[in-house]
Design an enzyme around this catalytic site. Structure first.
Site, PDB file in Angstrom:
ATOM      1  N   ASP A  82      58.155  60.284  31.195  1.00 49.76           N
ATOM      2  CA  ASP A  82      59.365  61.001  30.812  1.00 49.76           C
ATOM      3  C   ASP A  82      59.511  60.848  29.293  1.00 49.76           C
ATOM      4  O   ASP A  82      58.828  60.027  28.674  1.00 49.76           O
ATOM      5  CB  ASP A  82      60.564  60.389  31.541  1.00 49.76           C
ATOM      6  N   ASP A 105      63.025  61.581  27.079  1.00 49.33           N
ATOM      7  CA  ASP A 105      64.345  61.055  26.716  1.00 49.33           C
ATOM      8  C   ASP A 105      64.642  59.766  27.457  1.00 49.33           C
ATOM      9  O   ASP A 105      64.618  59.732  28.692  1.00 49.33           O
ATOM     10  CB  ASP A 105      65.442  62.085  27.064  1.00 49.33           C
ATOM     11  N   ASP A 135      63.211  56.600  33.201  1.00 45.44           N
ATOM     12  CA  ASP A 135      64.411  55.787  32.963  1.00 45.44           C
ATOM     13  C   ASP A 135      65.607  56.227  33.784  1.00 45.44           C
ATOM     14  O   ASP A 135      66.642  55.567  33.764  1.00 45.44           O
ATOM     15  CB  ASP A 135      64.790  55.840  31.476  1.00 45.44           C
TER      16      ASP A 135
END
Length: 287
Positions: free
Chosen positions: A67, A69, A229
């Site tokens: 990922d 961001d 996250d």
């Protein structure tokens, strides 16, 4: 509009710890990242029962998917600042600035299309979309000046390159954001594939973006794993049949583990990660 450096420094400090989650916040965070499993084509959880902090079951490892961001970089403070300023300008909440808690509970991790209805239920869609375009413009200006890589990222990059592994970046962010962040982190030459979720049939938490990445890399889900996250991202990786290492950047470890993360690390320098990677290396040598 450019944020005063001292204000952004202050907000980085505010985001440097986990905010206490009320029952409502925990519910909303989980709800936001967990589209009903009955509507998704979910693979069985790829983790063996005895796999605590282990990735050995994907050996020989062929690829790692990231990922962007909150994973490659801690960008939430910049998103928060941009939302706070832009929402205040349009008189949201009577012109009272949103708090960090409001941002985490109601905005962070959500798709802009979803947020149109959440933040502006009385607006026509075109006006709401224009707001988010302007907000993303502001975020990109801030990110181009102040973005920093997640701790340990360069060490991990070196390890991945030395191992000759394939790699992809997979994001729910708009393409201009994804391209800017990858470029600002000096990773343009690192990633072979950049998959934008809104260019797939379905975005995270559906598995489509990760399945597209595997197809582009020509790699089996049995020999790859994911760094994520968010609850939504963890669910997407697991739904694509891969183990997911959670980054405890913003969400509590328990939420990421409940979503299916194999284990959670604080950053890419975490000893738990390097022990797992060393175990992977040893198993690959034996095979």
């Amino acid at each position: 509009m450019v944020a005063p450096p001292q204000l952004l420094h202050y907000h980085h400090h505010l985001f440097s710890h986990q905010f206490p989650k009320t029952h409502l916040q925990r519910h909303n965070l989980t709800k936001r990242g967990s589209t009903s499993l009955t509507r998704m084509s979910i693979s069985s959880d790829p983790r063996p029962l005895d796999s605590k902090c282990s990735l050995a079951f994907v050996a020989p490892l062929e690829a790692i998917l990231f990922d962007i961001d909150g994973t490659l970089c801690d960008s939430d403070p910049l998103h928060y600042y941009a939302f706070r300023e832009m929402l205040q300008e349009v008189g949201f909440n009577g012109g009272v600035p949103i708090t960090e808690e409001f941002f985490i509970e109601n905005i962070s991790g959500m798709h802009n299309e979803e947020l149109c209805g959440v933040l502006f239920p009385g607006w026509d869609l075109q006006r709401a979309r224009k707001f988010f375009e302007d907000k993303e413009d502001m975020f990109r200006r801030l990110a181009s000046e102040q973005l920093e890589p997640m701790k340990g990222l360069h060490k991990l990059r070196e390890w991945i390159e030395n191992q000759g592994l394939k790699r992809a970046a997979v994001t729910n962010a708009p393409r201009p954001n994804g391209e800017l962040l990858v470029s600002a982190l000096d990773l343009l030459g690192f990633f072979e594939v950049l998959v934008i979720a809104n260019e797939c049939d379905r975005a995270k938490p559906f598995p489509d973006p990760y399945l597209k990445s595997l197809q582009a890399l020509n790699v089996s889900n049995k020999h790859a794993f994911v760094f994520e996250d968010s609850v939504s991202g963890v669910k997407a990786g697991v739904a694509a049949g891969m183990p997911v290492v959670g980054l405890g950047t913003r969400n509590p470890d328990s939420l990421l583990l409940d979503a299916g993360a194999t284990f959670v690390i604080k950053d890419f320098g975490d000893p738990k990660l390097w022990e797992a990677l060393e175990e992977l290396e040893k198993k690959a040598v034996k095979q």
